[in-house]
Scaffold this active site. Structure first.
Site, PDB file in Angstrom:
ATOM      1  N   TRP A 108     106.227  89.772 -21.888  1.00 25.31           N
ATOM      2  CA  TRP A 108     105.143  90.574 -22.491  1.00 25.31           C
ATOM      3  C   TRP A 108     105.647  91.710 -23.367  1.00 25.31           C
ATOM      4  CZ3 TRP A 108     101.160  91.353 -17.905  1.00 25.31           C
ATOM      5  CH2 TRP A 108     100.517  90.115 -17.668  1.00 25.31           C
TER       6      TRP A 108
ATOM      7  N   SER B 192     108.902  81.962 -31.230  1.00 22.03           N
ATOM      8  CA  SER B 192     107.666  81.417 -31.820  1.00 22.03           C
ATOM      9  C   SER B 192     107.193  80.130 -31.148  1.00 22.03           C
ATOM     10  CB  SER B 192     107.838  81.224 -33.335  1.00 22.03           C
ATOM     11  OG  SER B 192     108.078  82.472 -33.956  1.00 22.03           O
TER      12      SER B 192
ATOM     13  N   HIS C  91     118.070  90.702 -24.038  1.00 27.72           N
ATOM     14  CA  HIS C  91     117.115  90.225 -25.053  1.00 27.72           C
ATOM     15  C   HIS C  91     117.533  90.791 -26.414  1.00 27.72           C
ATOM     16  CE1 HIS C  91     113.456  89.787 -27.385  1.00 27.72           C
ATOM     17  NE2 HIS C  91     113.165  88.789 -26.568  1.00 27.72           N
TER      18      HIS C  91
ATOM     19  N   GLY D  29     109.041  86.139 -32.866  1.00 27.50           N
ATOM     20  CA  GLY D  29     107.881  86.863 -33.393  1.00 27.50           C
ATOM     21  C   GLY D  29     107.612  86.629 -34.865  1.00 27.50           C
TER      22      GLY D  29
ATOM     23  N   GLY E 119     106.985  84.940 -25.995  1.00 27.48           N
ATOM     24  CA  GLY E 119     106.502  86.295 -26.242  1.00 27.48           C
ATOM     25  C   GLY E 119     105.027  86.284 -26.601  1.00 27.48           C
ATOM     26  N   GLY E 120     104.737  86.273 -27.892  1.00 28.93           N
ATOM     27  CA  GLY E 120     103.360  86.399 -28.392  1.00 28.93           C
ATOM     28  C   GLY E 120     102.354  85.468 -27.735  1.00 28.93           C
TER      29      GLY E 120
END
Ligand code: PGA
Length: 255
Positions: free
Chosen positions: A9, A212, A94, A172, A233-234
């Site tokens: 997150w 992504s 990361h 991202g 992530g997103g």
């Protein structure tokens, strides 16, 4: 080998938003059978996520930790604090920490070592920048990051380790790596482990692809011979989107 899909997150979600997400996602957990699912909220929401996920098969991860177990390190969080909240995994190295916060291989190595000694499973992130890829340095960068993070590590600990291959240029950006590039990088990670820790010890090591990943592109990555999961992530920020992504991954491996 069971897939492992982790929600990273990053710096998103308050306590209230975390509680809502966890209560929603656990309603679909029967659809995740055969996939190990974990959520890595910010530190401030770990306790809430831990309580909201109690009794579910969805696990908890942290996004970072310090290598010391306690001490005068203002603003840092130690492994025992994470363990006390029911955290099982911790993301280490990361690219946002490497490139935006200046984390180096030496710090990452100490974190991996402490995590493993404490009983946390590290998700060690590696990956090249766009410039390094253009210069043909992808494999060399991955090998350097692995060597830097794992030097001196006991081979017996390898089965607790997850490696996430995350090309920096794919994070991202909506520009995911091709499956051929993801497989080539993941295979180079496998070769590193084979030559440094021996084939037998490699059993149990899982490699994630990250960058992504979404519900509509995850399938082909999950069937690559060297990839066993994703760091997301997103597309992990909305519970229904993340749930759809996990189901798409599951469908790809069982079909
Ligand atoms: P992304 O992030 O899925 O938004 O590209 C992945 C990550 O940084 O772990």
């Amino acid at each position: 080998m069971e897939l492992i899909i982790a929600a990273n997150w990053k710096m998103h979600k308050t306590v209230a938003e975390t509680g809502d997400f966890c209560r929603f996602i656990r309603q679909s957990e029967t659809l995740f059978t055969g996939v190990e699912v974990l959520i890595c909220p910010p530190f401030t929401a770990l306790a809430t996520a831990s309580a909201a996920l109690k009794g579910s098969s969805i696990k908890l991860g942290a996004q970072n930790m310090h290598w010391e177990r306690q001490g005068a390190f203002t603003g840092e969080i130690a492994a025992p604090m994470l363990l006390a909240l029911g955290v099982e995994y911790v993301i280490i190295g990361h690219s946002e920490r490497r490139h935006l916060m200046g984390e180096d291989d030496n710090q990452i190595r100490q974190k991996v070592k402490t995590a493993l000694e404490s009983g946390l499973k590290p998700i060690l992130c590696v990956g090249e920048t766009e410039k390094e890829r253009e210069q043909g340095l992808t494999e060399a960068v991955i090998e350097k990051q692995l060597a830097g993070a794992l030097e001196g590590l006991e081979s017996g600990k390898i089965s607790d380790l997850i490696v996430a291959y995350e090309p920096v240029w794919a994070i991202g950006t909506g520009k995911a790596a091709s499956t051929a590039d993801a497989e080539s990088a993941a295979a180079s990670i496998c070769r590193y482990f084979l030559s440094n820790f021996g084939e037998k010890k490699v059993v149990g090591l899982r490699i994630q692809y990250g960058g992504s990943v979404k519900a509509d592109n995850i399938g082909p990555y999950m069937v690559l011979p060297s990839v066993q999961g994703a760091l997301v992530g997103g597309a992990s920020l909305e519970a229904n989107t993340f749930s759809a992504l996990i189901q798409a991954a599951r469908k790809a491996v069982i079909s």
